[in-house]
Each structure stands twice: as structure tokens, then as C-alpha cells.
Design a protein around this motif. Structure first.
Motif: not given
Length: 174
Positions: A69-73, A129-134, A139-143
Motif C-alpha cells: 500500500l505504500s513505498p518501502s521508505d 490485488p493480482f490485477t495491479a502491477v506490484a 499482491q499475496i499479502a494484500t489479497a
């Protein structure tokens, strides 16, 4: 007309039994819905869903090190997207409560319809989540988080719906 000897006849009508007309309002008493209990439980469910989203994000980002959901930093909490996600879980539970209320008022076997609707919405939440570029782990964590939030909402509202629904007067013993 007497009952046939030695078996059941589907054409037999018991003259002592009252057969209500289809237009008789007592023919099919509907359970009543305690809207106060339903919406109080729905609000409680929404709070729990938002907290599940928050705890899930803290677990995934802070403990497992998977950046969703947000950048690593952005740190363990993330950024404003994390707050938006938690409010989205809250809103989803409120929307599900509204759907449940309508189903309880209007549908036959409302909990069956509610469970099917929720299962299909959960499936959409798991697949999106699997339709988004990530990254795949994001994707697995969001799903997985969407799955847990959906199951939380569905199971709590199933309990709330059962408690908020009372049998109609005169329906006891039928």
C-alpha cells in the motif's frame, strides 16, 4: 370426508385445520428486524474491520517486511494510504450492514443471500490485488489481508443478523 385407512392421502383435507388464504397476513409471518441492534452491531463490525486492516498492515509491513500500500521508505505504518485502507474496511462493513438490513426486510432466506453476496465480494477483494502491477509478495499479502477483513465482516454480521432478527408474533410453534 375421513382420513384413508392405512396410509396418507395428499388430497385429504383436515376439516379441523385452518388453511389461511394466500392474502391472509397471518399466513406467512415475517420476522421483525431490530434496526437498533443491527446497526449498533454493524458499527461495531466496522470498527473491528478497520482495526483488523490496521493490525494486518502493521504485521505485514512492520514484522514481515512486505511493503504493501505504500513505498518501502514509509515505515511500518505506511502513509495516508494505510489510513484510507482502514477507512475503506470501515465503509465496507457499513455497506454490508445496509445490504443485510435490506435482505432481512425483503428477501426469503436473507442470510443465505447475504453469505453468497459476501463470498463473492470477498473473492473480488482477493483477486483485485493480482490485477495491479506490484511485487508478488505484496499482491499475496494484500489479497490475504482482504480475505481476513472480508471473513471478519461476514462472520460478525452473520451473528448480528441472527440476534437482530426476532420471530414474528404468532409464529412460535408453527
Amino acid at each position: 370426508m375421513s382420513a384413508p385407512q392405512g396410509g396418507w392421502d395428499r388430497n385429504y383435507e383436515d376439516p379441523t385445520r385452518r388453511y389461511p388464504a394466500a392474502s391472509d397476513p397471518e399466513a406467512a409471518p415475517r420476522p421483525s428486524v431490530d434496526a437498533g441492534k443491527l446497526w449498533a452491531g454493524g458499527f461495531g463490525t466496522a470498527v473491528v474491520a478497520a482495526l483488523v486492516a490496521l493490525v494486518g498492515i502493521l504485521l505485514v509491513r512492520g514484522v514481515l517486511g512486505v511493503h504493501i500500500l505504500s513505498p518501502s521508505d514509509a515505515g511500518a505504518y505506511g502513509d495516508v494510504t494505510t489510513t484510507t485502507y482502514a477507512f475503506g474496511a470501515f465503509a465496507a462493513a457499513i455497506l454490508a450492514t445496509g445490504v443485510l438490513h435490506l435482505l432481512l426486510l425483503l428477501m426469503p432466506r436473507p442470510m443465505s443471500f447475504f453469505n453468497w453476496i459476501m463470498l463473492l465480494v470477498i473473492a473480488v477483494g482477493v483477486l483485485i490485488p493480482f490485477t495491479a502491477v506490484a511485487e508478488v509478495e505484496s499482491q499475496i499479502a494484500t489479497a490475504a489481508l482482504n480475505l481476513v477483513i472480508g471473513i471478519c465482516i461476514m462472520s460478525l454480521l452473520n451473528s448480528v443478523g441472527a440476534i437482530a432478527t426476532r420471530a414474528a408474533r404468532g409464529a412460535v410453534g408453527r
